[in-house]
Scaffold this motif. Structure first.
Motif, mmCIF file in Angstrom:
data_model
loop_
_atom_site.group_PDB
_atom_site.id
_atom_site.type_symbol
_atom_site.label_atom_id
_atom_site.label_comp_id
_atom_site.label_asym_id
_atom_site.label_seq_id
_atom_site.Cartn_x
_atom_site.Cartn_y
_atom_site.Cartn_z
ATOM 1 N N UNK A 3 0.832 -1.210 0.000
ATOM 2 C CA UNK A 3 0.000 0.000 0.000
ATOM 3 C C UNK A 3 0.862 1.253 0.000
ATOM 4 N N UNK A 13 3.134 10.503 -9.249
ATOM 5 C CA UNK A 13 2.195 11.037 -10.252
ATOM 6 C C UNK A 13 1.922 12.515 -9.990
ATOM 7 N N UNK A 19 4.795 19.406 -12.137
ATOM 8 C CA UNK A 19 5.741 19.932 -13.115
ATOM 9 C C UNK A 19 5.031 20.335 -14.399
ATOM 10 N N UNK A 20 4.027 19.506 -14.762
ATOM 11 C CA UNK A 20 3.290 19.826 -15.986
ATOM 12 C C UNK A 20 2.531 21.129 -15.825
ATOM 13 N N UNK B 125 2.331 7.166 -18.354
ATOM 14 C CA UNK B 125 1.918 7.658 -17.025
ATOM 15 C C UNK B 125 0.579 8.402 -17.135
ATOM 16 N N UNK B 126 0.494 9.277 -18.124
ATOM 17 C CA UNK B 126 -0.756 10.044 -18.298
ATOM 18 C C UNK B 126 -1.917 9.113 -18.650
ATOM 19 N N UNK B 128 -2.286 5.888 -18.019
ATOM 20 C CA UNK B 128 -2.715 5.064 -16.883
ATOM 21 C C UNK B 128 -3.463 5.922 -15.860
ATOM 22 N N UNK B 129 -2.966 7.143 -15.678
ATOM 23 C CA UNK B 129 -3.624 8.035 -14.713
ATOM 24 C C UNK B 129 -5.055 8.360 -15.145
ATOM 25 N N UNK B 190 13.008 17.980 -15.088
ATOM 26 C CA UNK B 190 11.638 18.096 -15.568
ATOM 27 C C UNK B 190 11.456 19.147 -16.678
ATOM 28 N N UNK B 193 9.298 18.390 -19.683
ATOM 29 C CA UNK B 193 7.844 18.210 -19.546
ATOM 30 C C UNK B 193 7.068 19.328 -20.239
ATOM 31 N N UNK B 197 4.255 17.488 -22.692
ATOM 32 C CA UNK B 197 2.930 17.159 -22.156
ATOM 33 C C UNK B 197 1.865 17.157 -23.242
ATOM 34 N N UNK B 243 -7.760 -1.807 -4.751
ATOM 35 C CA UNK B 243 -6.459 -2.252 -5.265
ATOM 36 C C UNK B 243 -6.356 -3.770 -5.276
ATOM 37 N N UNK B 244 -6.544 -4.439 -4.111
ATOM 38 C CA UNK B 244 -6.288 -5.873 -4.019
ATOM 39 C C UNK B 244 -7.396 -6.730 -4.625
ATOM 40 N N UNK B 248 -5.781 -5.063 -8.953
ATOM 41 C CA UNK B 248 -4.605 -5.928 -9.117
ATOM 42 C C UNK B 248 -4.922 -7.167 -9.961
ATOM 43 N N UNK B 321 3.578 -10.840 -12.136
ATOM 44 C CA UNK B 321 3.635 -10.413 -10.730
ATOM 45 C C UNK B 321 2.232 -10.004 -10.246
#
Lengths: 527, 329
Positions: A3, A13, A19-20, B125-126, B128-129, B190, B193, B197, B243-244, B248, B321
């Motif tokens: 966790x 994130x 930063x963005x 990253x973006x 997935x976010x 950074x 970025x 972006x 999550x679990x 996951x 995993x």
């Protein structure tokens, strides 16, 4: 445990997002240009100008071949005996005097006193001879140096040229990009490839920052040049996409673009950006493959080619494909700045469908035929070819337009593996341009297999004459021979569309794009 | 009293042995893929019409100059000899010298590859976010219309070409609002970025719909499992439950898909780098293909191949995993 790792991931994130957001707030802090439209031409002086070009500069070697994105940035940072001024007229640059022998076959030039490279080393006569030797050995645009028999350095400051015949276009040849002067000793001490990664300069600007094949080149005013450049720093950036170039110009991220999309004019704020067309010393044309292996027999009949020339609506092509920027051709040679220009096409190049049909009816292909028209896949070229194909269809001729990348076009032409190609022919002078088409060894006569000793003799006489009326008469005769043979079909003038955020005359590309003019004080003599 | 025997220390446990065996198998397969990529890149660029010498010197060059350059570049020897020389160079860690720029190919790749990797990393990253909360929210909603709207809107996004989205994004964010630079790049995090972006956001318009739809389906499937009901009955905390119990077990197919999408994204970056004028490896490849710069094309394609194989391997390991039921081989 897992966790906490997840939370730490989420925090990362958050940092990235922060930063963005910072990027969002600072994005508008781009420095603006130092030149504006309000500066008067006479006093215009710019700190930094940012120029956008379409492709990366790979080499600054004047004898290395390459596209104009190589030659354009190289031109202001190389020494030249003659340099093109803004009006395409060669003016004395590194020389102060020139003496021509009475028979016109020996030319002696004297270098300006104390001319130096950007590193302080003197410019020597042997460097100029070395530049010529490298050019000649490269074989590039060999027609320009065909009449030069020999070049010798006499002492440190004199160059003696020996010509086979008088050569009125001599100074045009010496002002071309291929004659860039660099120190012989430095090139020989390294290899040309190594030296030209960071060459010294005997031109108005000098290299400050650049890695071959990358997106940024920075040039600075050369303090050792005999004139003081009005531009202190020139940043050359690469923007491959035409729309992105236009957007960057509108945003103010760049100050000058040499090639814009042809529909750009209506899209910009005229108060901030000056969009203008360059008329270039070149002609768009169709060229037929005349070599024996060419399989299309119809194209081998000159009456067929004449019919094709008669049916093409050049004005329509210029209007539809080139947005009215190009001028319909009525002759082979280019028009801007050409003192010998005279229309040579029947009916001044206007279409005559009835005459075309009648001409075609004289042949065994009266009901038409089919052929492949290859065309470089450059903006609007294929569209122009399509307009022509539509005209040819009026007399039953089917042209299958095939746009190809430049490399493929070169290979097809070199291998003589084509029927007809849409291309252009540009040169510094009308005589050199016509030589490209009609003289033995001319670039296009080699490409198309055109051979006419009579035309070659006329051009040779024109290229050696100093009598303007005679030259005009000879060139017109060559043009008429071209019209009769119709291996080449002239279509329209060559041009490009540029955009600028400062006054014209300070710094700009001059046609046909290989030369970058930089205003200096004092200016080029006569410029 | 029985003698206590110590287990053989030299022998790895069966699970570990199996993992190592599979990893070795995957590495061998990766080496095979890299070899064939090298052969195909070498062959394809030579089969394509066009000539590096003519591309460099132009159609008007004199035959003598063309022959000289061909000799200098060793293009006058037969393709088998060229391939042998190229392979010998590779065995010694040399990718060759670019025909157009006379720079070392490895140096060019090492300069431009990080830009592309940054674009891909930021995009992932973006994406997935955006995709994870979106898929989760749609899966958890009780309103029947939401999944339909979700599917319809993702289909619309997928139907819009990337280059069109990129140009519109430039006009809106770059020109109109001035919040994104239209040109330029600053290396290093950074600072980069600021330039990346918007390109990443543009690629996300294609990636998020794909990922969120796959993830949404997985979550819906997972929600039918018995252990999820057990979690609800046991009253586990909400973050732990999400999550679990949900994410996951559901993420594995998305991760595998994402690892394969990297190859597609490399293709997308070619267009994105051109429109945003970013000095990434995609643009270097386009320039090299146009100029028929054989050594550079071969080097970049080889690196692309290795990259795609490596990322798919990482994706499989990650998926294994997250959900051990996923077969890593």
């Amino acid at each position: 445990m897992k966790d906490s790792a997840t939370i730490s991931g989420l925090l990362r994130f958050g940092i990235v997002a922060g930063y963005m957001a910072a990027g969002l707030t600072t994005a508008s802090a781009d420095p603006g240009p130092n030149c504006t439209l309000t500066i008067a031409v006479a006093s215009a002086s710019c700190g930094t100008i940012t120029l956008a070009i379409a492709a990366r500069t790979n080499s600054l070697d004047p004898a290395g071949g390459g596209p104009n994105t190589d030659y354009q940035p190289a031109y202001p940072q190389q020494g030249l005996i003659y340099r093109q001024d803004r009006n395409l007229v060669p003016q004395m640059d590194l020389i102060e005097a020139e003496a021509v022998s009475p028979n016109g076959l020996t030319i002696t030039q004297t270098l300006k006193k104390g001319v130096k490279y950007s590193d302080g080393a003197p410019v020597l006569a042997e460097d100029a001879v070395f530049a010529y030797t490298r050019w000649k050995a490269s074989g590039i645009s060999s027609a320009y140096v065909e009449k030069i028999v020999d070049a010798k350095a006499v002492g440190d400051d004199q160059i003696v040229w020996t010509l086979s015949t008088p050569y009125p276009d001599f100074k045009y040849a010496l002002s071309s990009q291929f004659m860039g002067i660099h120190p012989k000793k430095q090139i020989e001490a390294k290899t040309p490839a190594e030296y030209f990664k960071k060459p010294v300069s005997a031109g108005p600007l000098m290299l400050s920052e650049w890695i071959p094949g990358t997106d940024l080149m920075v040039l600075k005013a050369n303090p050792n040049y005999w004139g003081k450049p009005h531009v202190q720093e020139l940043r050359i950036v690469v923007i491959p996409d035409g729309t992105s170039r236009l957007l960057a110009l509108q945003q103010g991220a760049i100050d000058y673009v040499y090639t814009l999309p042809l529909n750009s004019k209506a899209q910009v704020d005229a108060a901030k950006v000056n969009v203008f067309a360059h008329a270039e010393p070149g002609t768009f044309m169709l060229a037929t493959n005349n070599y024996a292996g060419q399989p299309n027999n119809a194209l081998k009949d000159k009456r067929v080619r004449q019919a094709m020339s008669l049916v093409i609506d050049r004005k329509k092509m210029a209007t539809i494909a080139f947005f009215g920027i190009a001028e319909p051709a009525c002759a082979y040679a280019f028009k801007p700045g050409n003192p010998y220009f005279k229309c040579s096409l029947p009916n001044d190049g206007l279409p005559d469908v009835a005459a075309a049909k009648a001409k075609l009816a004289e042949t065994q292909w009266a009901r038409g035929f089919e052929f492949e028209m290859i065309v470089p896949a450059r903006p609007q070229w294929a569209e122009a070819a399509q307009v022509i194909a539509a005209d040819l269809a009026k007399i039953g001729i089917t042209a299958n337009v095939k746009p190809l990348p430049d490399a493929d076009i070169s290979t097809r032409i070199r291998a003589k593996n084509y029927e007809l190609v849409f291309f252009r022919n540009a040169a510094a002078t009308p005589i050199l341009q016509l030589q490209n088409w009609f003289a033995p060894g001319g670039a296009w006569s080699v490409n198309s297999g055109f051979a006419d000793p009579a035309a070659a003799a006329l051009l040779n006489e024109a290229g050696s004459s100093t009598d303007k009326a005679r030259i005009s008469e000879l060139l017109h005769k060559v043009e008429l021979m071209g019209v009769e043979d119709a291996s080449y079909i002239p279509l329209s003038s060559q041009f490009s569309l540029s955009g600028m955020r400062y006054v014209r005359g300070v710094m700009e590309a001059v046609s046909p794009g290989e030369w970058l003019f930089v205003k200096t004080t004092p200016p080029l003599p006569g410029g | 009293m029985e003698a206590v025997t110590t287990p053989e220390r030299t022998e790895a446990p069966p699970a570990r042995r199996e993992f190592l065996r599979r990893a070795a198998h995957r590495l061998a397969r990766a080496a095979g893929v890299a070899f064939w990529v090298m052969v195909i890149a070498f062959g394809l660029i030579r089969l394509a019409p066009g000539d590096p010498v003519l591309a460099r010197l132009g159609a008007e060059a004199a035959p003598a100059a063309i022959e000289k350059m061909r000799r200098d570049l060793r293009l006058d020897v037969d393709p088998v000899t060229q391939f042998a020389e190229y392979s010998w160079g590779l065995l010694h860690g040399r990718l060759g010298t670019s025909i157009e720029t006379q720079r070392d190919v490895m140096e060019i790749i090492m300069t431009s590859l990080p830009v592309t990797l940054w674009i891909i990393a930021i995009t992932i990253i973006m994406a997935m976010a955006m995709a994870v909360p979106l898929a989760l929210a749609v899966a958890m909603t009780r309103r029947a219309a939401v999944p339909y709207i979700f599917r319809a809107s993702t289909s619309v996004l997928l139907a819009i070409p990337t280059f069109f989205t990129a140009l519109i994004a430039l006009i809106v964010f770059g020109l109109h609002y001035g919040v994104a630079p239209i040109i330029g790049y600053e290396p290093g995090f950074p600072a980069n970025l600021r330039y990346l972006w918007l390109p990443a956001l543009v690629i996300c318009t294609h990636l998020v719909p794909v990922l969120s739809r796959v993830l949404h389906s997985s979550i819906v499937e997972t929600m039918g499992e018995e252990f999820v009901e057990t979690g609800v009955i046991r009253g586990v905390s909400r973050p732990r439950f999400y999550w679990f119990y949900l994410l996951k077990p559901s993420l594995a197919p998305t991760i595998v898909l994402l690892s394969y999408m990297v190859g597609v994204m490399i293709g997308s970056t070619v267009i994105i780098e051109t429109i945003f004028s970013l000095p990434g490896i995609g643009r270097s490849l386009v320039g090299a293909v146009i100029g028929r710069d054989y050594p550079l094309v071969q080097g970049i394609v080889l690196v692309f191949g290795i990259l795609v194989v490596a990322v798919s391997l990482i994706g499989d390991v990650l998926a294994n995993w997250l959900d051990p039921r996923v077969d890593m081989s």
